[in-house]
Write a protein that holds these residues in place. Structure first.
Motif, mmCIF file in Angstrom:
data_model
loop_
_atom_site.group_PDB
_atom_site.id
_atom_site.type_symbol
_atom_site.label_atom_id
_atom_site.label_comp_id
_atom_site.label_asym_id
_atom_site.label_seq_id
_atom_site.Cartn_x
_atom_site.Cartn_y
_atom_site.Cartn_z
ATOM 1 N N PRO A 4 0.828 -1.190 0.000
ATOM 2 C CA PRO A 4 0.000 0.000 0.000
ATOM 3 C C PRO A 4 0.867 1.247 0.000
ATOM 4 N N ILE A 5 0.439 2.261 -0.715
ATOM 5 C CA ILE A 5 1.204 3.500 -0.818
ATOM 6 C C ILE A 5 0.889 4.386 0.362
ATOM 7 N N ALA A 6 1.884 4.979 0.944
ATOM 8 C CA ALA A 6 1.674 5.859 2.098
ATOM 9 C C ALA A 6 0.786 7.020 1.700
ATOM 10 N N PRO A 7 -0.249 7.322 2.487
ATOM 11 C CA PRO A 7 -1.185 8.363 2.113
ATOM 12 C C PRO A 7 -0.570 9.755 2.130
ATOM 13 N N ASP A 8 -1.116 10.627 1.287
ATOM 14 C CA ASP A 8 -0.719 12.028 1.277
ATOM 15 C C ASP A 8 -1.445 12.703 2.419
ATOM 16 N N LEU A 9 -0.775 12.871 3.537
ATOM 17 C CA LEU A 9 -1.428 13.209 4.787
ATOM 18 C C LEU A 9 -1.817 14.672 4.865
ATOM 19 N N PRO A 10 -2.965 14.963 5.492
ATOM 20 C CA PRO A 10 -3.364 16.339 5.707
ATOM 21 C C PRO A 10 -2.570 16.948 6.850
ATOM 22 N N SER A 11 -2.676 18.250 6.986
ATOM 23 C CA SER A 11 -1.907 18.943 8.014
ATOM 24 C C SER A 11 -2.547 18.839 9.384
ATOM 25 N N ALA A 12 -3.753 18.334 9.471
ATOM 26 C CA ALA A 12 -4.409 18.159 10.758
ATOM 27 C C ALA A 12 -4.241 16.726 11.211
ATOM 28 N N GLY A 13 -4.579 16.482 12.461
ATOM 29 C CA GLY A 13 -4.350 15.159 13.011
ATOM 30 C C GLY A 13 -5.484 14.196 12.817
ATOM 31 N N HIS A 14 -6.458 14.511 11.962
ATOM 32 C CA HIS A 14 -7.594 13.618 11.781
ATOM 33 C C HIS A 14 -7.803 13.344 10.313
ATOM 34 N N MET A 15 -8.250 12.139 10.004
ATOM 35 C CA MET A 15 -8.494 11.758 8.631
ATOM 36 C C MET A 15 -9.766 12.418 8.124
ATOM 37 N N PRO A 16 -9.850 12.769 6.831
ATOM 38 C CA PRO A 16 -11.061 13.327 6.290
ATOM 39 C C PRO A 16 -12.203 12.334 6.408
ATOM 40 N N ALA A 17 -13.386 12.840 6.697
ATOM 41 C CA ALA A 17 -14.539 11.960 6.906
ATOM 42 C C ALA A 17 -15.141 11.478 5.600
ATOM 43 N N LYS A 18 -15.099 12.303 4.564
ATOM 44 C CA LYS A 18 -15.789 11.978 3.321
ATOM 45 C C LYS A 18 -15.266 10.719 2.655
ATOM 46 N N PRO A 19 -13.919 10.534 2.478
ATOM 47 C CA PRO A 19 -13.437 9.310 1.856
ATOM 48 C C PRO A 19 -13.833 8.063 2.625
ATOM 49 N N ARG A 20 -13.804 8.137 3.981
ATOM 50 C CA ARG A 20 -14.188 6.982 4.771
ATOM 51 C C ARG A 20 -15.644 6.626 4.542
ATOM 52 N N ALA A 21 -16.509 7.648 4.495
ATOM 53 C CA ALA A 21 -17.938 7.407 4.364
ATOM 54 C C ALA A 21 -18.280 6.749 3.043
ATOM 55 N N GLY A 22 -17.469 7.010 2.002
ATOM 56 C CA GLY A 22 -17.787 6.472 0.695
ATOM 57 C C GLY A 22 -17.044 5.208 0.333
ATOM 58 N N VAL A 23 -16.324 4.603 1.286
ATOM 59 C CA VAL A 23 -15.523 3.420 0.966
ATOM 60 C C VAL A 23 -16.412 2.276 0.502
ATOM 61 N N TRP A 24 -17.474 1.991 1.252
ATOM 62 C CA TRP A 24 -18.351 0.871 0.892
ATOM 63 C C TRP A 24 -19.025 1.120 -0.456
ATOM 64 N N ARG A 25 -19.497 2.336 -0.673
ATOM 65 C CA ARG A 25 -20.177 2.654 -1.936
ATOM 66 C C ARG A 25 -19.233 2.479 -3.112
#
Length: 302
Positions: A4-25
């Protein structure tokens, strides 16, 4: 298997909610991933409903389960996948064997992920002599062929379902540790981690609140892909006679028990072998799809 490729991380300490919410879809929109999910669902349903799907006991040696010459019966109206050399229903043993593969796959892979994550995070965050010692130990474990090491460990301990799961976990954690170590080392140098240290945040807080959430996509992908490796390794150990022991049904020991009838009764090897291949392929398809979905560099290319 591609890492797996290391993610392009945001500057905040939390993952974006939108990509997680759409994983199953996004996952169910991929035909190959959907095929993998369907195969896994069928195997899980078969394992859970095994006692009601066939009505036979997996160890029941039936009087009419052999020919007059004492040979296994081919697939027929009563025994859909035929019988084995002891007159037991092959379909029933494959369904109960699915329980063994799934239990070992989930337990062994879960323990391997836990060990690999703890080692990788500790080495990548604390570094120094702690990181060096942990990663040199990881390199030492990687120097041994996984199958050979598993055979040695299985020979030392008395084989059983749970012992086999632990043996597989002890040889499968190293890949996860290397990947997690690389990503944790990169994360530890990011500005938001330096900011947390500056304001006096403790190491457990930084690890739990800021580093582990960023590692979660990688852990999920490696966890899914690792199940297929675990299933194959369990089948190999059982086939070699040092895995799950008869009469407990396992896809590997079904092949081991019936291999002498390969030419006269090929279904005894073909059907459990096809089950092993299908389940391993299914988890690989799901893992590959999750890797692409959770990799931010792939977003927008779908």
């Amino acid at each position: 298997m591609t890492n797996p490729i290391a993610p392009d991380l945001p500057s905040a300490g939390h993952m974006p909610a939108k990509p997680r919410a759409g994983v199953w879809r996004r996952l169910v929109k991929r035909p190959l991933a959907l095929l993998g999910l369907l195969i896994v669902a069928i195997v899980v349903a078969g394992a859970i409903l095994a006692p009601w799907l066939t009505g036979y006991d997996p160890n029941e040696q039936m009087f009419d389960g052999l020919t007059l010459e004492g040979s296994p019966l081919p697939p027929n109206a009563k025994f859909w996948l035929g019988t084995d050399l002891l007159g037991r229903d092959l379909l029933t043993r494959i369904l109960f064997g699915a329980r063994t593969s799934l239990i070992i796959g989930i337990v062994a892979n879960g323990v391997a992920l836990l060990i690999g994550t703890l080692v990788g995070v500790s080495a990548g965050y604390f570094r120094g002599w702690i990181g060096s010692a942990l990663m040199r130990f990881t390199d030492l474990m990687m120097a041994f062929p996984a199958l050979l090491l598993a055979i040695c460990l299985a020979a030392v301990f008395e084989p059983s379902l749970w012992i086999v799961a632990m043996v597989i976990a002890l040889v499968n954690w190293v890949q996860t540790a290397r990947v997690v170590y690389t990503e944790t080392s990169s994360l530890s140098e990011r500005e938001f981690i330096d900011a947390e240290r500056t304001i006096g945040a403790s190491a457990p807080r930084i690890l739990i609140r800021h580093i582990l959430p960023h590692l979660l996509p990688t852990i999920i992908v490696w966890g899914t892909l690792g199940i297929s490796t675990t299933v194959l390794l369990e089948a190999t150990l059982s086939y070699l006679g040092i895995g799950v022991q008869p009469p407990t049904a396992s896809w590997g020991n079904i092949i081991f028990e019936n291999q002498t009838y390969f030419q006269a009764a090929p279904w005894l090897v073909f059907f459990p072998g096809a089950a092993i291949l299908a389940l391993a392929l299914a988890f690989n398809l799901i893992g590959d799809a999750l890797r692409d979905i959770l990799d931010p560099t792939q977003r927008g290319r779908e």
